[in-house]
Structures are given as C-alpha cells and as structure tokens.
Design a protein around this motif. Structure first.
Motif, mmCIF file in Angstrom:
data_model
loop_
_atom_site.group_PDB
_atom_site.id
_atom_site.type_symbol
_atom_site.label_atom_id
_atom_site.label_comp_id
_atom_site.label_asym_id
_atom_site.label_seq_id
_atom_site.Cartn_x
_atom_site.Cartn_y
_atom_site.Cartn_z
ATOM 1 N N LEU A 55 -6.045 -2.259 4.291
ATOM 2 C CA LEU A 55 -6.467 -2.266 2.884
ATOM 3 C C LEU A 55 -6.879 -0.890 2.376
ATOM 4 C CD1 LEU A 55 -8.646 -5.521 2.883
ATOM 5 C CD2 LEU A 55 -6.161 -5.289 2.632
ATOM 6 N N GLU A 56 -6.867 0.110 3.233
ATOM 7 C CA GLU A 56 -7.345 1.439 2.863
ATOM 8 C C GLU A 56 -6.652 2.012 1.630
ATOM 9 O OE1 GLU A 56 -9.260 4.867 2.392
ATOM 10 O OE2 GLU A 56 -9.877 3.124 3.574
ATOM 11 N N GLY A 96 0.804 -1.221 0.000
ATOM 12 C CA GLY A 96 0.000 0.000 0.000
ATOM 13 C C GLY A 96 0.829 1.259 0.000
ATOM 14 N N ALA A 97 2.055 1.172 0.494
ATOM 15 C CA ALA A 97 2.939 2.339 0.546
ATOM 16 C C ALA A 97 3.837 2.459 -0.675
ATOM 17 C CB ALA A 97 3.794 2.281 1.812
ATOM 18 N N CYS A 98 3.800 1.461 -1.560
ATOM 19 C CA CYS A 98 4.610 1.522 -2.773
ATOM 20 C C CYS A 98 4.061 2.576 -3.732
ATOM 21 C CB CYS A 98 4.631 0.170 -3.480
ATOM 22 S SG CYS A 98 5.654 -1.091 -2.695
ATOM 23 N N SER A 114 -3.484 -9.281 8.683
ATOM 24 C CA SER A 114 -3.937 -7.968 8.223
ATOM 25 C C SER A 114 -5.342 -7.679 8.733
ATOM 26 C CB SER A 114 -3.926 -7.903 6.690
ATOM 27 O OG SER A 114 -4.885 -8.794 6.142
ATOM 28 N N THR A 115 -5.700 -6.405 8.721
ATOM 29 C CA THR A 115 -7.042 -5.955 9.089
ATOM 30 C C THR A 115 -7.594 -5.079 7.974
ATOM 31 O OG1 THR A 115 -6.298 -3.920 10.180
ATOM 32 C CG2 THR A 115 -6.341 -5.941 11.520
ATOM 33 N N ILE A 116 -8.840 -4.715 8.097
ATOM 34 C CA ILE A 116 -9.467 -3.896 7.062
ATOM 35 C C ILE A 116 -8.762 -2.551 6.919
ATOM 36 C CG2 ILE A 116 -11.178 -2.818 8.567
ATOM 37 C CD1 ILE A 116 -11.806 -4.211 5.008
ATOM 38 N N GLY A 117 -8.201 -2.048 7.993
ATOM 39 C CA GLY A 117 -7.481 -0.776 7.914
ATOM 40 C C GLY A 117 -6.259 -0.842 7.037
#
Length: 317
Positions: free
Chosen positions: A205-206, A177-179, A200-203
């Motif tokens: 995946l934001e 997600g940070a790429c 992982s959690t839903i957060g």
C-alpha cells in the motif's frame, strides 16, 4: 454484508436494464441519459456476447456515456475473458463512453469471490477517455486458472477507480500502485481476506500512502481488510493524508488499536468525511472520535462487538 442489490445509479446516471426493457417491449431512453446495463440470467437463451451485440445493434452507442456489465454467465460462473473481449472490442463504437462498471452481480446470482475474472488491462487501453471504472470480483476458475489481473498502465483521463473483492490479489494491488494515473481523484480498494486470495500486505500500500504517483488524489479508500488496524496506523503518518478530502478505512476488522493510532497521528480535522463503518470499536473510542473531529462527517455505523474473538470483514465470500 453481502451485496444484495443491484446498483441503481452509476456515473451520475440512472441504471437502465437494456435486456429487461427489450423483453418487455419498453421504450428505450435517449442514449446519453442512462447507464446501460447488459447481462444475462440463468434462464437466458442468449449468451452475454449475443446480448451485447444486440445492444450494439439497437442503441445509438456513439452517444452512450456509461455501461454496466451485469451477470455474464447463465447457470454456473464462467470466466469473464470472452465477455470482456466483446466489450473492449466494441470500443470504436463507444467513443463517448466515460463510465464502465464490470460485474453488477448480487450474492444471489454469484458470491463475489466466485466471480471468475480475467486480465482487465485491455479496458484501460481500449478506452483512453474513460473517467470511471469499477471492477467487482477477483476469483479464478474451478481449476485455479485465471483470476483478476492487471498490468501497470498510464491512463490520462481516469478520475475514479474501484476494485471490489472478497480477496484482492497482492499482484493487482501492486499493479495499481505502479500505474501512472495523473488525474485520478478517487481510489478505493476492497482488500479482502487471504482465504479468497487477498494476500496483500501493508508494504503493497506504500504507493497510495505516499501519494507520490497520484497527484490529484482526494478520496482514498483502503477497505475491507483483515489488517485494518495496521492500515490505520500507517495512514496516521502517511504523507497523502494532508491533501485528502475523504478517507475510508471501513468494512474491515478495525479495533480501538487502529483508531488510537489515527488519533495520535497527524491531524484529520481537514477531512470532510471519515468512513469507518463496519468496525469493532468500543463506545469510549467512538466518543473520542466524535469529540476529536467535530467538523468531520463520521460514519461509525454497523458496529460489531469489540470483544468478539472472530473479527470478519464486511465482504469476503
């Protein structure tokens, strides 16, 4: 759903087993015409690094477009560190490489969650022209060391990225997600289960749900998850969905609750395909989907009994 078959095509090319061909004395194809698979098996006298060197010395690698890394260990699972270093260390000899599949290993060779992985960040840095990357496995060694790792990177040419795991670490999900991946069109994450490291959690995946860092994304797969209903509910309101062409929420513990959220959320009629295979849906909800999305290619195969108390993902161990 265990992974029982080796891939037959990769990067729009037929997979060709280099080691088997050499052992049989078979004629080798032209370098750019196939995806070259290199690996070992439990009876191999050579290590993966030795087989890889043989590949480099035999094939016109300057014209190779795709490589498939098969089993890299002989009898017992071993860390990927040294084999991957051999591959990335030969980057100057693979200037045309555009597709790399790491870990074409079936369950008979090694369960996916037992594959002992390592930091795959060097792949992104060694092959700046890479367009497609698949990584299978995320496991640590028997002492709990290593495991799949990734640092946030910028890659200007990657168009397709898939992580296949029975348990994808949250740290890896966050790193993806940070790429900075400005031309990435296809992203698939097999999130897996907590028992095998899928924490992982839903957060986490934001970044994918907002789509802010992935301007070219057209296919999103958030799959193989224990919290598939929660993912579906988040997708129902996610800004990225409006520009997607294909959406995959398959392989997980999806129930009527998740699909109800999808149907009550933003329109999905613009999608060309919606993949929900391996699910726990009732016939009534399946019918609602078909009626609500008449122009969308729906995959509702591999249905499980909705009343099952133990709902499992498609790929775990």
């Amino acid at each position: 759903m265990a992974i029982s078959r080796h891939i037959e095509r990769f990067h729009d090319l037929p997979v060709f087993d280099f080691v088997a061909a050499v052992a049989d004395g078979a004629e080798l194809p032209a370098a750019p015409d196939v995806a070259w698979k290199v690996g070992v098996d439990y009876e191999s006298e050579q290590t993966f690094v030795e087989r890889w060197q043989q590949f480099l010395d035999t094939v016109d690698t300057e014209r190779v477009r795709a490589v498939v890394v098969g089993q890299w260990f002989q009898e017992e699972p071993e860390m990927l560190t040294e084999p991957l270093a051999a591959v990335t260390g030969a980057a100057d000899r693979l200037p045309a490489l555009r597709g790399l599949f790491v870990g074409d290993v079936t369950f008979e060779e090694c369960e996916i969650s037992w594959l002992q992985m390592c930091d795959v960040t060097p792949v992104f840095r060694a092959f700046p022209r890479l367009e497609e990357l698949v990584v299978r496995g995320a496991g640590k060694d028997w002492d709990g060391n290593g495991g799949l790792e990734l640092e946030p990177v910028r890659h200007e040419h990657l168009r397709a990225l898939r992580f296949e795991a029975g348990g994808l670490p949250a740290a890896v999900v966050r790193a993806v997600g940070a790429c900075d991946l400005p031309v990435l069109e296809r992203l698939e994450l097999w999130l897996g289960v907590d028992e095998y490291g899928g924490d992982s959690t839903i957060g986490d995946l934001e970044p994918f749900l907002s789509g802010a860092a992935l301007p070219a994304l057209r296919h999103l797969g958030l799959q193989n998850s224990e919290y598939q209903d929660e993912i579906a509910a988040a997708v129902a309101e996610a800004p990225v969905v409006a520009r997607l062409e294909r959406l995959a929420l398959s392989m997980g513990a999806l129930t009527d609750e998740g699909v109800a959220a999808l149907l009550e959320g933003q329109p999905l009629t613009h999608l060309t395909s919606l993949d929900l295979h391996h699910h726990y849906l009732t016939d009534q909800v399946r019918d609602r989907l078909v009626e609500a999305l008449p122009g969308v290619e729906l995959d509702l195969s591999d249905g499980n009994k909705p009343e099952d108390d133990w709902r499992y993902v498609a790929v775990a161990e």
